[in-house]
Design a protein around this motif. Structure first.
Motif, mmCIF file in Angstrom:
data_model
loop_
_atom_site.group_PDB
_atom_site.id
_atom_site.type_symbol
_atom_site.label_atom_id
_atom_site.label_comp_id
_atom_site.label_asym_id
_atom_site.label_seq_id
_atom_site.Cartn_x
_atom_site.Cartn_y
_atom_site.Cartn_z
ATOM 1 N N PRO A 170 0.811 -1.230 0.000
ATOM 2 C CA PRO A 170 0.000 0.000 0.000
ATOM 3 C C PRO A 170 0.845 1.281 0.000
ATOM 4 N N MET A 214 1.916 1.823 -3.498
ATOM 5 C CA MET A 214 0.747 2.188 -4.319
ATOM 6 C C MET A 214 0.357 3.647 -4.084
ATOM 7 N N GLN A 215 0.483 4.102 -2.835
ATOM 8 C CA GLN A 215 0.187 5.504 -2.546
ATOM 9 C C GLN A 215 1.164 6.422 -3.294
ATOM 10 N N ILE A 222 -6.652 -1.542 -9.938
ATOM 11 C CA ILE A 222 -7.491 -0.843 -8.955
ATOM 12 C C ILE A 222 -6.663 -0.150 -7.872
ATOM 13 N N ALA A 223 -5.652 -0.834 -7.337
ATOM 14 C CA ALA A 223 -4.908 -0.279 -6.196
ATOM 15 C C ALA A 223 -4.207 1.042 -6.547
ATOM 16 N N MET A 254 -6.761 3.907 -7.013
ATOM 17 C CA MET A 254 -7.423 4.458 -5.824
ATOM 18 C C MET A 254 -6.686 5.675 -5.308
ATOM 19 N N PHE A 255 -5.354 5.571 -5.242
ATOM 20 C CA PHE A 255 -4.584 6.673 -4.660
ATOM 21 C C PHE A 255 -4.484 7.847 -5.633
ATOM 22 N N LEU A 304 -7.828 9.511 -5.239
ATOM 23 C CA LEU A 304 -7.904 10.250 -3.970
ATOM 24 C C LEU A 304 -7.174 11.586 -4.091
ATOM 25 N N VAL A 326 -13.007 6.591 -9.306
ATOM 26 C CA VAL A 326 -12.349 5.554 -10.112
ATOM 27 C C VAL A 326 -13.432 4.610 -10.639
#
Lengths: 195, 195
Positions: free
Chosen positions: A32, A35-36, A62-63, A66-67, A70, A76
């Motif tokens: 994560p 990914m961020q 997807i991962a 998402m960031f 955001l 998304v």
């Protein structure tokens, strides 16, 4: 993107001159924190593009999306993959052939979520032959939405997908662009964009 | 979780007494701000459980899991779904039947990513008949990993999945627990846990 390239060198497994396995942090197990950082990098590169939606494809897109969503403050949408699709009037659909799996899937997006007012950033985990990205681009055409570009976590620059898309005048931003997997070694193209 | 319940009431579509459609923010289009809040809520509820990994299932479990993983500082592993699986010695596998789609999928997780040292939080988008969660629990048993509990975005509390899992002594935290979808209305059970 330095952090990503380091991770690829440390944890990526070169299975052949064509295949890089990155399932410790992207395709099966997901990191994560990385990914961020990836999502924020996509957001920085496309921050002036007026993005209203991110379009990706299940599952590994997807991962990172998402960031990016955001950070950019936009929703998304992920395209669904099916062996074959029960037709429905409310879907944009396209076909995506996977050379790795030697199978063709229908992909679909509900017409409720992308329309002609949208400026869309496409995000995916890998760009190799470009079939997934081209399928997503076709969906944007069906929706009359504006395609702001394609953000790719790992491009296999020695395959043809990147050229196919760039030749259409579409902006492609790859956070790591692989020049070669020869001799079990990952080598990268130099980055032109610097963020 | 108030924010989530409000979103369900505002945007959820009750298609029948059994089916709630939430594809504007969870299953097809995804709201990253809400997913971040959901992920942080899971993290808060399980912060003292010593979690080392999150296990979810593609595709809609991935988004909320990313933010829970980021907040807890642990990797996310997603189980892959296949119509039928080419057997491999390096996989934990289980079968998951979907009553909605009337199909059974094999799900799998690489043995590289979960082992007997792990304390695992299972996260999924929906809990209805519990088949997906039970399949993921079976994978944790195969891995001899500790199951710290199950975090669910939306539980359909009028179906049997929640009871099946709680009866096994497994902690289930549902952020919205639906009592009924009768008369086209969503009503919730009162929350016991408050975070």
């Amino acid at each position: 993107m330095k952090l990503l390239k380091e991770k690829i060198v440390q944890e990526g497994k070169v299975l052949s001159e064509q295949v890089l396995k990155v399932d410790t942090f992207l395709n099966h197990q997901i990191d994560p924190v990385l990914m961020q950082a990836i999502g924020e990098e996509f957001a920085a590169r496309f921050k002036d593009a007026g993005i209203t939606k991110i379009l990706t494809i299940e599952s590994s897109g997807i991962a990172p999306s998402m960031f990016a969503g955001l950070t950019l403050g936009v929703p998304v949408v992920f395209a669904r993959k099916r062996k074959s699709l029960t037709l429905s009037g409310n879907l944009y659909t396209s076909k995506v052939h996977s050379f790795t799996k030697n199978e063709t899937n229908d992909i679909s997006v509900s017409k409720d979520f992308i329309n002609s007012d949208d400026v869309v950033l496409i995000i995916d985990d890998f760009l190799a032959n470009g079939q997934a990205a081209l399928g997503l681009m076709e969906i944007l055409e069906q929706a009359n939405a504006q395609n702001a570009g394609v953000g790719i976590v790992i491009e296999k620059g020695f395959q043809t997908g990147g050229s196919l898309i760039r030749e259409k005048g579409v902006r492609v931003e790859s956070l790591a662009n692989i020049k070669s997997l020869e001799n079990g070694q990952v080598t990268f193209f130099e980055e032109t964009a610097t963020v």
